[in-house]
Design a protein around this motif. Structure first.
Motif, short mmCIF file in Angstrom:
data_model
loop_
_atom_site.label_atom_id
_atom_site.label_comp_id
_atom_site.label_asym_id
_atom_site.label_seq_id
_atom_site.Cartn_x
_atom_site.Cartn_y
_atom_site.Cartn_z
N MET A 215 0.56 -1.16 -0.01
CA MET A 215 0.18 0.17 0.09
C MET A 215 0.95 0.81 0.30
N ILE A 216 0.66 2.22 -0.82
CA ILE A 216 0.91 3.65 -1.12
C ILE A 216 0.85 4.54 0.61
N LYS A 217 2.31 4.54 1.09
CA LYS A 217 2.74 5.68 2.25
C LYS A 217 2.83 7.05 2.04
N ILE A 218 1.76 7.92 2.28
CA ILE A 218 1.48 8.83 2.27
C ILE A 218 1.87 9.62 4.02
N LEU A 219 2.69 10.55 4.26
CA LEU A 219 3.13 11.27 5.23
C LEU A 219 3.17 12.47 5.07
N ALA A 220 1.82 13.33 5.78
CA ALA A 220 1.40 14.88 6.06
C ALA A 220 1.59 15.84 6.83
N PHE A 221 2.20 16.74 6.85
CA PHE A 221 2.21 17.60 7.73
C PHE A 221 2.34 18.98 6.95
N ALA A 222 2.49 19.75 8.16
CA ALA A 222 2.59 21.38 7.88
C ALA A 222 3.86 21.61 8.35
N GLY A 223 4.17 23.21 7.69
CA GLY A 223 5.40 23.14 8.38
C GLY A 223 5.50 24.67 8.67
N SER A 224 4.94 24.31 10.81
CA SER A 224 4.32 25.02 10.76
C SER A 224 4.19 24.46 11.95
N ASN A 225 4.93 25.23 13.48
CA ASN A 225 4.89 24.89 15.12
C ASN A 225 3.99 25.04 15.38
N SER A 226 2.87 26.29 14.73
CA SER A 226 1.62 26.90 15.86
C SER A 226 0.61 25.98 15.95
N SER A 227 0.33 25.83 18.01
CA SER A 227 -0.90 25.01 17.89
C SER A 227 -2.14 25.60 16.72
N THR A 228 -1.97 26.37 16.79
CA THR A 228 -3.69 26.73 15.69
C THR A 228 -3.13 27.08 14.17
N SER A 229 -2.37 26.21 13.57
CA SER A 229 -1.48 26.17 12.13
C SER A 229 -3.11 25.66 11.31
N LYS A 230 -2.99 26.91 10.82
CA LYS A 230 -4.19 27.01 9.17
C LYS A 230 -3.80 25.84 8.68
N ASN A 231 -2.42 25.70 8.26
CA ASN A 231 -1.70 24.60 7.74
C ASN A 231 -1.90 23.50 8.41
N PHE A 232 -2.19 23.82 9.28
CA PHE A 232 -2.19 22.08 9.68
C PHE A 232 -3.58 21.60 9.78
N GLN A 233 -4.38 23.39 9.79
CA GLN A 233 -6.03 22.73 9.76
C GLN A 233 -6.46 22.49 7.76
N LEU A 234 -5.26 23.03 7.33
CA LEU A 234 -5.90 22.45 5.35
C LEU A 234 -5.04 21.06 5.59
N ILE A 235 -4.12 20.50 5.71
CA ILE A 235 -3.60 19.15 5.86
C ILE A 235 -4.75 17.70 6.75
N GLN A 236 -4.83 18.81 7.37
CA GLN A 236 -6.86 17.52 8.12
C GLN A 236 -7.12 17.35 7.33
N HIS A 237 -7.82 18.34 6.65
CA HIS A 237 -8.76 18.48 6.01
C HIS A 237 -8.76 17.52 4.61
N THR A 238 -7.27 18.02 3.84
CA THR A 238 -6.86 17.06 2.60
C THR A 238 -6.86 15.68 2.96
N VAL A 239 -6.31 15.15 3.77
CA VAL A 239 -5.96 13.83 4.28
C VAL A 239 -7.40 13.26 4.70
N SER A 240 -8.62 14.11 4.72
CA SER A 240 -9.32 13.40 5.37
C SER A 240 -10.52 12.85 3.93
N LEU A 241 -10.41 13.25 3.03
CA LEU A 241 -10.45 12.96 1.24
C LEU A 241 -9.99 11.71 1.02
N ILE A 242 -9.10 11.33 1.89
CA ILE A 242 -8.76 10.04 0.60
C ILE A 242 -8.51 9.09 1.61
N GLU A 243 -9.02 8.23 0.64
CA GLU A 243 -9.23 6.66 0.75
C GLU A 243 -7.81 5.70 -0.15
#
Length: 179
Positions: free
Chosen positions: A1-29
């Motif tokens: 199975m293909i492995k995808i690693l996802a993260f934001a380039g931010s260390n903020s606990s309220t990172s908008k980019n991390f929220q975008l990451i979470q949304h994006t991976v929620s669309l992957i099956e």
């Protein structure tokens, strides 16, 4: 199975980019997806003196290993004054010292968002030029402007044409992983 690693380039606990990451991976099956929260991964400011005196932290070596075990990477970079954040640049500095080719044969879906109308376009452009130096293949990119207006935690991306563009670019990325 293909492995995808996802993260934001931010260390903020309220990172908008991390929220975008979470949304994006929620669309992957149908893929093995691992999400890293970088707000839990502090790294000291890179210096050759520190590198020589203390070497590499275990967390840095583990991150490099996770990146190299993955077939692909979904990365969303934040922007500070038109460039990637100091945290992200520092992370790249450390990783490239451990292994200059730490992204070799890694296919990347590169994203950025910000509260501004440019959606982190400066950081996205810098990072798009930077990552191939370490072996990455940028498959596609996506920028979401005006994050606070066009994104909600419940719905993800709420506005057209950004919602459709994000979906199409994600599908292009996933299609590229199959070949």
């Amino acid at each position: 199975m293909i492995k995808i690693l996802a993260f934001a380039g931010s260390n903020s606990s309220t990172s908008k980019n991390f929220q975008l990451i979470q949304h994006t991976v929620s669309l992957i099956e149908g893929y093995d997806v691992q999400v890293l929260n970088m707000s839990k991964m502090p790294f000291p400011l890179f210096s050759e003196d520190l590198e020589r005196e203390e070497g590499y932290k275990n967390s840095l070596l583990e991150l490099k290993d996770e990146i190299q075990k993955a077939d692909a990477l979904i990365l969303s970079v934040n922007e500070h004054n038109g460039n990637p954040s100091a945290y992200f640049k520092n992370l790249i500095d450390w990783l490239s010292r451990v292994d200059r080719d730490f992204l070799e044969d890694t296919r990347v879906f590169l994203m950025s968002t910000s509260p501004g109308r440019r959606g982190g376009a400066g950081s996205l452009a810098v990072t798009k030029d930077l990552l191939p130096r370490f072996g990455a293949e940028i498959i596609t990119t996506f920028s979401l402007p005006s994050f606070n207006h066009f994104f909600s935690k419940e719905e993800g991306i709420t506005e057209e044409p950004y919602k459709t563009d994000h979906h199409e670019r994600l599908q292009d990325f996933l299609f590229a992983l199959e070949f």
